[in-house]
Scaffold this motif. Sequence first.
Motif, PDB file in Angstrom:
ATOM      1  N   PRO A   1       0.804  -1.231   0.000  1.00 42.57           N
ATOM      2  CA  PRO A   1       0.000   0.000   0.000  1.00 42.57           C
ATOM      3  C   PRO A   1       0.832   1.273   0.000  1.00 42.57           C
ATOM      4  O   PRO A   1       0.359   2.325  -0.451  1.00 42.57           O
ATOM      5  CB  PRO A   1      -0.834  -0.127   1.282  1.00 42.57           C
ATOM      6  N   GLU A   2       2.062   1.186   0.478  1.00 43.46           N
ATOM      7  CA  GLU A   2       2.899   2.386   0.507  1.00 43.46           C
ATOM      8  C   GLU A   2       3.294   2.877  -0.886  1.00 43.46           C
ATOM      9  O   GLU A   2       3.754   4.017  -1.045  1.00 43.46           O
ATOM     10  CB  GLU A   2       4.159   2.115   1.343  1.00 43.46           C
ATOM     11  N   LEU A   3       3.088   2.052  -1.895  1.00 44.44           N
ATOM     12  CA  LEU A   3       3.447   2.433  -3.265  1.00 44.44           C
ATOM     13  C   LEU A   3       2.308   3.133  -3.997  1.00 44.44           C
ATOM     14  O   LEU A   3       2.508   3.654  -5.095  1.00 44.44           O
ATOM     15  CB  LEU A   3       3.853   1.182  -4.068  1.00 44.44           C
TER      16      LEU A   3
ATOM     17  N   LEU B   1       6.848   0.462  -8.809  1.00 44.57           N
ATOM     18  CA  LEU B   1       7.944   0.091  -7.922  1.00 44.57           C
ATOM     19  C   LEU B   1       9.012   1.175  -7.793  1.00 44.57           C
ATOM     20  O   LEU B   1       9.846   1.108  -6.890  1.00 44.57           O
ATOM     21  CB  LEU B   1       8.590  -1.203  -8.429  1.00 44.57           C
ATOM     22  N   GLY B   2       9.004   2.147  -8.705  1.00 45.13           N
ATOM     23  CA  GLY B   2       9.985   3.218  -8.628  1.00 45.13           C
ATOM     24  C   GLY B   2      11.402   2.710  -8.802  1.00 45.13           C
ATOM     25  O   GLY B   2      11.683   1.823  -9.624  1.00 45.13           O
ATOM     26  N   GLY B   3      12.325   3.246  -7.982  1.00 42.80           N
ATOM     27  CA  GLY B   3      13.727   2.858  -8.092  1.00 42.80           C
ATOM     28  C   GLY B   3      13.945   1.384  -7.873  1.00 42.80           C
ATOM     29  O   GLY B   3      14.829   0.770  -8.482  1.00 42.80           O
ATOM     30  N   GLU B   4      13.121   0.787  -7.035  1.00 41.75           N
ATOM     31  CA  GLU B   4      13.229  -0.649  -6.776  1.00 41.75           C
ATOM     32  C   GLU B   4      13.022  -1.468  -8.048  1.00 41.75           C
ATOM     33  O   GLU B   4      13.653  -2.512  -8.246  1.00 41.75           O
ATOM     34  CB  GLU B   4      12.179  -1.039  -5.733  1.00 41.75           C
ATOM     35  N   GLY B   5      12.163  -0.976  -8.931  1.00 46.77           N
ATOM     36  CA  GLY B   5      11.878  -1.709 -10.149  1.00 46.77           C
ATOM     37  C   GLY B   5      12.966  -1.607 -11.194  1.00 46.77           C
ATOM     38  O   GLY B   5      12.967  -2.370 -12.172  1.00 46.77           O
TER      39      GLY B   5
ATOM     40  N   VAL C   1      12.320 -10.903 -12.741  1.00 51.25           N
ATOM     41  CA  VAL C   1      12.250  -9.589 -12.102  1.00 51.25           C
ATOM     42  C   VAL C   1      11.485  -8.618 -13.001  1.00 51.25           C
ATOM     43  O   VAL C   1      11.386  -8.816 -14.222  1.00 51.25           O
ATOM     44  CB  VAL C   1      13.667  -9.060 -11.815  1.00 51.25           C
ATOM     45  N   PRO C   2      10.925  -7.534 -12.412  1.00 51.69           N
ATOM     46  CA  PRO C   2      10.161  -6.575 -13.221  1.00 51.69           C
ATOM     47  C   PRO C   2      10.943  -6.007 -14.402  1.00 51.69           C
ATOM     48  O   PRO C   2      10.373  -5.763 -15.467  1.00 51.69           O
ATOM     49  CB  PRO C   2       9.802  -5.483 -12.200  1.00 51.69           C
ATOM     50  N   GLY C   3      12.244  -5.803 -14.227  1.00 52.49           N
ATOM     51  CA  GLY C   3      13.036  -5.277 -15.330  1.00 52.49           C
ATOM     52  C   GLY C   3      13.029  -6.205 -16.529  1.00 52.49           C
ATOM     53  O   GLY C   3      13.008  -5.758 -17.679  1.00 52.49           O
ATOM     54  N   PHE C   4      13.039  -7.507 -16.259  1.00 54.68           N
ATOM     55  CA  PHE C   4      12.953  -8.475 -17.357  1.00 54.68           C
ATOM     56  C   PHE C   4      11.607  -8.365 -18.058  1.00 54.68           C
ATOM     57  O   PHE C   4      11.535  -8.404 -19.286  1.00 54.68           O
ATOM     58  CB  PHE C   4      13.155  -9.896 -16.831  1.00 54.68           C
TER      59      PHE C   4
END
Length: 401
Positions: free
Chosen positions: A265-267, A328-332, A352-355
């Motif tokens: 929820p923080e995202l 996800l921002g920077g995490e993604g 991973v999301p980047g993939f």
Amino acid sequence: MTTAPTGGVPDAAALRARVADFVAAHDPATTDPIEFLAARFDAGLAWVHFPEGLGGLGAPRALQAVVDEEFARLGAAPSGREALVIGLGMAAPTILAFGTPEQQERFLKPLYTGEEIWCQLFSEPGAGSDLAALGTRAVRDGDTWVVNGQKVWTSLAHRARWAILVTRTDPDVPKHRGMTYFVCDMTAPGVEVRPLRQITGEAEFNEVYLTDVRIPDSHRLGEVGDGWRVAQTTLMNERVSIGGGAEPREGGLIGLVAGIWRDRPELRTPGLHDALLRLWVEAEAARLTKERLRQQLAVGQPGPEGSAAKLSFARLNQEISGLELELLGGEGLTYDDWTFRRPDGVDLAKRVPGFHYLRSKGNSIEGGTSEILRNIIAERVLGLPGEIRVDKDVAWKDLPK
């Protein structure tokens, strides 16, 4: 074994009983997987709409879902078959439609069991979107054909035993009329496979060089010069297999992104909430449309509607994977998976999301570019005037290269 109802064609109830009898006689927990699938083929429970003796029972195509569901319910659904997508989804329907009885007998069973993997030799460096402009030449020499050329974007060529191959056999006629379709032995002398590294760091695809490769005429599918018509069967099935598969609600990438939204929820922001709702609705509409397409396939052959399913699949995958990174921002943005590999398939759920973001860029190219699919939809579904084609009646050899 349960007998079929009057008329010889089993109904849904008879098929469920037939599957139950089969599983009782072939315990999936103790039977070798290939032996199990071979027995399923022999029992006519591979593709029930195929003829008897070729993995089917001559039943309506719609009943395949009944068989698959019953095998899954009994814990006997095939698994780990990602490498068979080209054989099952593209080669098998084409061999059934255009193959000789000998070809069907030789190729269909090991294709279904997974003993032989297939790839597709269609696209070329100078003729990707315009398949009919291909230049790989096949020249007849007695009972064999000598093939020279280059193919590209070939998934699984490094593992394949066989390939479906389209060639140019007559350069003196317009491009659509001088093509011939073959089954190519990927272990034959003169076949060279080289990996193509993608933006993901992996090499699902390959480029394939064919140098004086000899193919017996007995491995030709369809008539000489009729390769375009044969290839259309493959392409229509390919687009359905890429974009028209069955999925549960929130299947695929939209389910992953919705899960992140619920768990983190923080995202959340109002803008991302609106974007997620819009894509969720579009993904659900696409899922239901694909289900209707599957029902149409159950009573006929793939048509141009499969192009719409594949087009929608590509756009949604790209937009949803972009939303995942934004959420996800920077995490993604972290991507530690950029290592050279030769995967057998693409399992997004474990990546991973980047993939997801990088791999989805290929969705609008593979299986027919989105631009070509829009033309097909415009002309064959909406009935709009076709594009002006100045090369329609020009011999292939006279076309600009």
